[in-house]
Scaffold this motif. Structure first.
Motif, short mmCIF file in Angstrom:
data_model
loop_
_atom_site.label_atom_id
_atom_site.label_comp_id
_atom_site.label_asym_id
_atom_site.label_seq_id
_atom_site.Cartn_x
_atom_site.Cartn_y
_atom_site.Cartn_z
N SER A 183 -63.87 90.45 68.90
CA SER A 183 -63.12 89.20 68.72
C SER A 183 -63.33 88.59 67.33
CB SER A 183 -63.52 88.18 69.78
OG SER A 183 -64.91 87.93 69.71
N ASP A 184 -64.27 89.14 66.56
CA ASP A 184 -64.50 88.63 65.20
C ASP A 184 -65.12 89.74 64.35
OD1 ASP A 184 -65.07 87.36 62.86
OD2 ASP A 184 -66.46 85.90 63.71
N THR A 241 -68.21 89.64 62.06
CA THR A 241 -69.58 89.69 62.59
C THR A 241 -70.38 90.79 61.89
OG1 THR A 241 -68.74 88.94 64.72
CG2 THR A 241 -70.88 89.98 64.76
N PHE A 286 -57.47 88.25 65.62
CA PHE A 286 -58.94 88.30 65.64
C PHE A 286 -59.51 88.49 64.22
CE2 PHE A 286 -58.80 90.21 70.19
CZ PHE A 286 -59.01 88.96 70.78
#
Ligand code: NAP
Length: 226
Positions: free
Chosen positions: A152-153, A156, A183
């Motif tokens: 979702s990211d 990261t 995303f």
């Protein structure tokens, strides 16, 4: 967009929360709503049980698999990979028309006291099994090759790492690619038809080894350099 996230585990929780924060209308699907709301114990990663997690999220709907599949314009399969076909059967996915279904599941055999064993091999895959069982759906396999917070990211992890997509329907892949863009994904590699699921599911033995070698504390992802 109305999105059904099937699965009350850490992936379902994380994706539902992120998608809702991005303005989508989200319903989380489960076998039995009453029972899911009773999950109060933290999971093995110390995350709150679903019933606790959902308490301060009235904007996220909770429904049965059938209610969620009927609700969503797009469906995300975040159920246990060994139970995904059963979950979709319970959800009457065969009656869902040609909705797009993102499958991010992996089939893993839990082994007490050690990493789970991947059940993927080069003769079949969960992505293909879902597509052949529910021929009406347009299945796109993606996101199964990383942990859910990277899904979702992607920022990261450092740099532009890679996410794979595959599926039989070009328009469905375009819809999913657009969602991946929301995303933050930039390096999206199209592996062709749904048979590409074999490759991305067979990466799991390597992924699990890396998780062990890197200690699990720091997220990581694959990057295809070319
Ligand atoms: N964890 C990660 O970061 C990660 C990364 C990549 C891919 N994945 C894949 O993402 C999926 C979800 O993983 P997770 O760790 O969030 O959760 P999980 O524990 O693998 O799955 C939880 C969900 O599976 C459902 N389920 C379990 N047994 C079922 C059965 N017999 N019939 C119907 N539904 C059943 C549960 O339903 P109830 O709500 O009714 O209990 C729950 O919603 C898995 O396929 C996993 O391999 C996970």
């Amino acid at each position: 967009m109305k999105i059904a996230v099937l699965g009350t585990g850490m992936v379902g929780q994380n994706l539902a929360q992120v998608l809702a924060a991005k303005g989508h209308e989200v319903m989380i699907g489960t076998r039995d709503v009453g029972q899911a709301l009773q999950y109060k114990k933290p999971n093995g990663f110390g995350m709150p049980g679903f019933g606790v997690w959902v308490e301060d999220k009235p904007h996220i709907h909770v429904g049965t698999y059938a209610q969620s599949i009927s609700f969503g314009d797009l469906i995300i399969n975040a159920t246990n990979g060994n139970a995904s076909i059963e979950a979709l059967r319970m959800g009457k996915a065969d009656l869902a028309g040609n909705k797009v279904l993102i499958d991010l599941g992996n089939k893993l055999q839990p082994l007490p006291g050690s990493m789970p064993k991947s059940l993927a091999d080069d003769s079949h895959s969960l992505g293909e099994e879902i597509q052949s069982t529910f021929a009406n759906l347009r299945v796109v396999k993606t996101l199964n090759t990383m942990n859910t917070y990277v899904m979702s990211d992607p920022s990261t992890v450092a740099g532009d790492s890679t996410v794979f997509v595959c599926g039989n329907d070009a328009q469905a892949k375009a819809t999913v690619t657009s969602l991946l863009g929301e995303f933050g994904w930039k390096d999206i590699i199209d592996l062709g038809d749904i048979k590409g699921s074999r490759g991305v599911e067979m990466i799991l033995p390597l992924w699990l080894r890396l998780l062990g070698s890197l200690g699990g504390a720091k997220p990581f992802n694959f990057k295809v350099v070319r």
